[in-house]
Design a protein around this motif. Sequence first.
Motif, PDB file in Angstrom:
ATOM      1  N   LEU A 173       0.830  -1.208   0.000  1.00 29.70           N
ATOM      2  CA  LEU A 173       0.000   0.000   0.000  1.00 29.70           C
ATOM      3  C   LEU A 173       0.865   1.259   0.000  1.00 29.70           C
ATOM      4  N   PRO A 174       0.415   2.305  -0.706  1.00 33.57           N
ATOM      5  CA  PRO A 174       1.161   3.574  -0.682  1.00 33.57           C
ATOM      6  C   PRO A 174       1.344   4.030   0.766  1.00 33.57           C
ATOM      7  N   GLY A 175       2.498   4.498   1.067  1.00 36.96           N
ATOM      8  CA  GLY A 175       2.816   4.922   2.425  1.00 36.96           C
ATOM      9  C   GLY A 175       3.406   3.782   3.225  1.00 36.96           C
ATOM     10  N   VAL A 176       2.718   2.647   3.253  1.00 36.17           N
ATOM     11  CA  VAL A 176       3.234   1.482   3.976  1.00 36.17           C
ATOM     12  C   VAL A 176       4.497   0.986   3.269  1.00 36.17           C
ATOM     13  N   ARG A 177       4.434   0.909   1.949  1.00 29.29           N
ATOM     14  CA  ARG A 177       5.597   0.438   1.179  1.00 29.29           C
ATOM     15  C   ARG A 177       6.802   1.350   1.402  1.00 29.29           C
ATOM     16  N   GLN A 178       6.573   2.649   1.361  1.00 29.74           N
ATOM     17  CA  GLN A 178       7.673   3.595   1.544  1.00 29.74           C
ATOM     18  C   GLN A 178       8.251   3.482   2.961  1.00 29.74           C
ATOM     19  N   ALA A 179       7.377   3.386   3.956  1.00 33.90           N
ATOM     20  CA  ALA A 179       7.846   3.258   5.344  1.00 33.90           C
ATOM     21  C   ALA A 179       8.613   1.946   5.538  1.00 33.90           C
ATOM     22  N   ALA A 180       8.076   0.860   5.000  1.00 33.84           N
ATOM     23  CA  ALA A 180       8.750  -0.433   5.118  1.00 33.84           C
ATOM     24  C   ALA A 180      10.111  -0.396   4.430  1.00 33.84           C
ATOM     25  N   SER A 181      10.178   0.260   3.289  1.00 34.51           N
ATOM     26  CA  SER A 181      11.449   0.374   2.564  1.00 34.51           C
ATOM     27  C   SER A 181      12.473   1.174   3.356  1.00 34.51           C
ATOM     28  N   VAL A 182      12.042   2.253   3.967  1.00 35.01           N
ATOM     29  CA  VAL A 182      12.955   3.064   4.778  1.00 35.01           C
ATOM     30  C   VAL A 182      13.492   2.246   5.946  1.00 35.01           C
ATOM     31  N   VAL A 183      12.608   1.541   6.638  1.00 36.49           N
ATOM     32  CA  VAL A 183      13.030   0.728   7.783  1.00 36.49           C
ATOM     33  C   VAL A 183      13.971  -0.394   7.326  1.00 36.49           C
ATOM     34  N   TYR A 184      13.616  -1.074   6.239  1.00 36.62           N
ATOM     35  CA  TYR A 184      14.463  -2.166   5.739  1.00 36.62           C
ATOM     36  C   TYR A 184      15.810  -1.625   5.256  1.00 36.62           C
ATOM     37  N   ASP A 185      15.775  -0.588   4.418  1.00 33.59           N
ATOM     38  CA  ASP A 185      16.998  -0.069   3.801  1.00 33.59           C
ATOM     39  C   ASP A 185      17.944   0.612   4.784  1.00 33.59           C
ATOM     40  N   HIS A 186      17.386   1.279   5.787  1.00 32.03           N
ATOM     41  CA  HIS A 186      18.224   2.104   6.660  1.00 32.03           C
ATOM     42  C   HIS A 186      18.402   1.559   8.072  1.00 32.03           C
ATOM     43  N   VAL A 187      17.628   0.544   8.433  1.00 25.57           N
ATOM     44  CA  VAL A 187      17.754  -0.014   9.781  1.00 25.57           C
ATOM     45  C   VAL A 187      18.032  -1.520   9.713  1.00 25.57           C
ATOM     46  N   LEU A 188      17.053  -2.289   9.227  1.00 29.57           N
ATOM     47  CA  LEU A 188      17.157  -3.745   9.302  1.00 29.57           C
ATOM     48  C   LEU A 188      18.281  -4.323   8.439  1.00 29.57           C
ATOM     49  N   ALA A 189      18.300  -3.996   7.152  1.00 28.09           N
ATOM     50  CA  ALA A 189      19.323  -4.569   6.271  1.00 28.09           C
ATOM     51  C   ALA A 189      20.733  -4.184   6.723  1.00 28.09           C
ATOM     52  N   PRO A 190      21.001  -2.904   7.048  1.00 32.95           N
ATOM     53  CA  PRO A 190      22.353  -2.578   7.531  1.00 32.95           C
ATOM     54  C   PRO A 190      22.717  -3.280   8.838  1.00 32.95           C
ATOM     55  N   LEU A 191      21.766  -3.410   9.738  1.00 33.65           N
ATOM     56  CA  LEU A 191      22.012  -4.090  11.003  1.00 33.65           C
ATOM     57  C   LEU A 191      22.344  -5.570  10.773  1.00 33.65           C
ATOM     58  N   ILE A 192      21.555  -6.234   9.954  1.00 31.90           N
ATOM     59  CA  ILE A 192      21.794  -7.648   9.653  1.00 31.90           C
ATOM     60  C   ILE A 192      23.112  -7.820   8.898  1.00 31.90           C
ATOM     61  N   TYR A 193      23.441  -6.879   8.000  1.00 30.97           N
ATOM     62  CA  TYR A 193      24.706  -6.949   7.258  1.00 30.97           C
ATOM     63  C   TYR A 193      25.903  -6.795   8.208  1.00 30.97           C
ATOM     64  N   ARG A 194      25.830  -5.843   9.132  1.00 28.38           N
ATOM     65  CA  ARG A 194      26.932  -5.668  10.098  1.00 28.38           C
ATOM     66  C   ARG A 194      27.087  -6.921  10.960  1.00 28.38           C
ATOM     67  N   TRP A 195      25.972  -7.534  11.332  1.00 32.31           N
ATOM     68  CA  TRP A 195      26.003  -8.774  12.088  1.00 32.31           C
ATOM     69  C   TRP A 195      26.705  -9.861  11.264  1.00 32.31           C
ATOM     70  N   HIS A 196      26.393  -9.914   9.978  1.00 30.92           N
ATOM     71  CA  HIS A 196      27.019 -10.862   9.054  1.00 30.92           C
ATOM     72  C   HIS A 196      28.541 -10.650   9.022  1.00 30.92           C
ATOM     73  N   LEU A 197      28.972  -9.391   8.925  1.00 29.70           N
ATOM     74  CA  LEU A 197      30.414  -9.107   8.880  1.00 29.70           C
ATOM     75  C   LEU A 197      31.112  -9.525  10.181  1.00 29.70           C
ATOM     76  N   ARG A 198      30.457  -9.302  11.316  1.00 30.79           N
ATOM     77  CA  ARG A 198      31.042  -9.720  12.600  1.00 30.79           C
ATOM     78  C   ARG A 198      31.164 -11.249  12.662  1.00 30.79           C
ATOM     79  N   ARG A 199      30.142 -11.968  12.192  1.00 26.16           N
ATOM     80  CA  ARG A 199      30.214 -13.437  12.185  1.00 26.16           C
ATOM     81  C   ARG A 199      31.341 -13.911  11.282  1.00 26.16           C
ATOM     82  N   LYS A 200      31.485 -13.286  10.121  1.00 25.48           N
ATOM     83  CA  LYS A 200      32.567 -13.662   9.196  1.00 25.48           C
ATOM     84  C   LYS A 200      33.936 -13.417   9.816  1.00 25.48           C
TER      85      LYS A 200
END
Length: 129
Positions: A94-121
């Motif tokens: 839905l408009p608005g929900v998609r943009q908010a979800a993208s912001v959270v994924y792109d700027h919070v969740l994905a970077p956090l999970i990626y940094r966790w990945h680098l620490r495990r490596k």
Amino acid sequence: MSETHQTRVLYNDQCPVCSFEINHYATYAKREGLPIRFDDLNGPDRAAWGIDEDTAARRLYVLRDGELTSGIPAFLVLWRDMPRYRWLARVVGLPGVRQAASVVYDHVLAPLIYRWHLRRKARRATQSG
């Protein structure tokens, strides 16, 4: 990659968060006979995607009918292909929900999970070296 009529998902099976979620989808897709293939970025299948390991580890990628998507748009493609999750695709799409979800994924969740990945490596490299 030019494969069509099948959805392909590239994910990090060594990531506990990623593997938990994607393995759930894979189990469901297999049980329902859905034409969805799940490729671990740590295996030989990643090379066919044309995406290097570091880029692939940063977010979810989905290939559907020759179109590559990543992030929330990739989740939307995947969810639309799974009857149980179509409602989620409709809501998050839905408009608005998609943009908010993208912001959270792109700027919070994905970077956090990626940094966790680098620490495990790094930890694995230290333990093996």
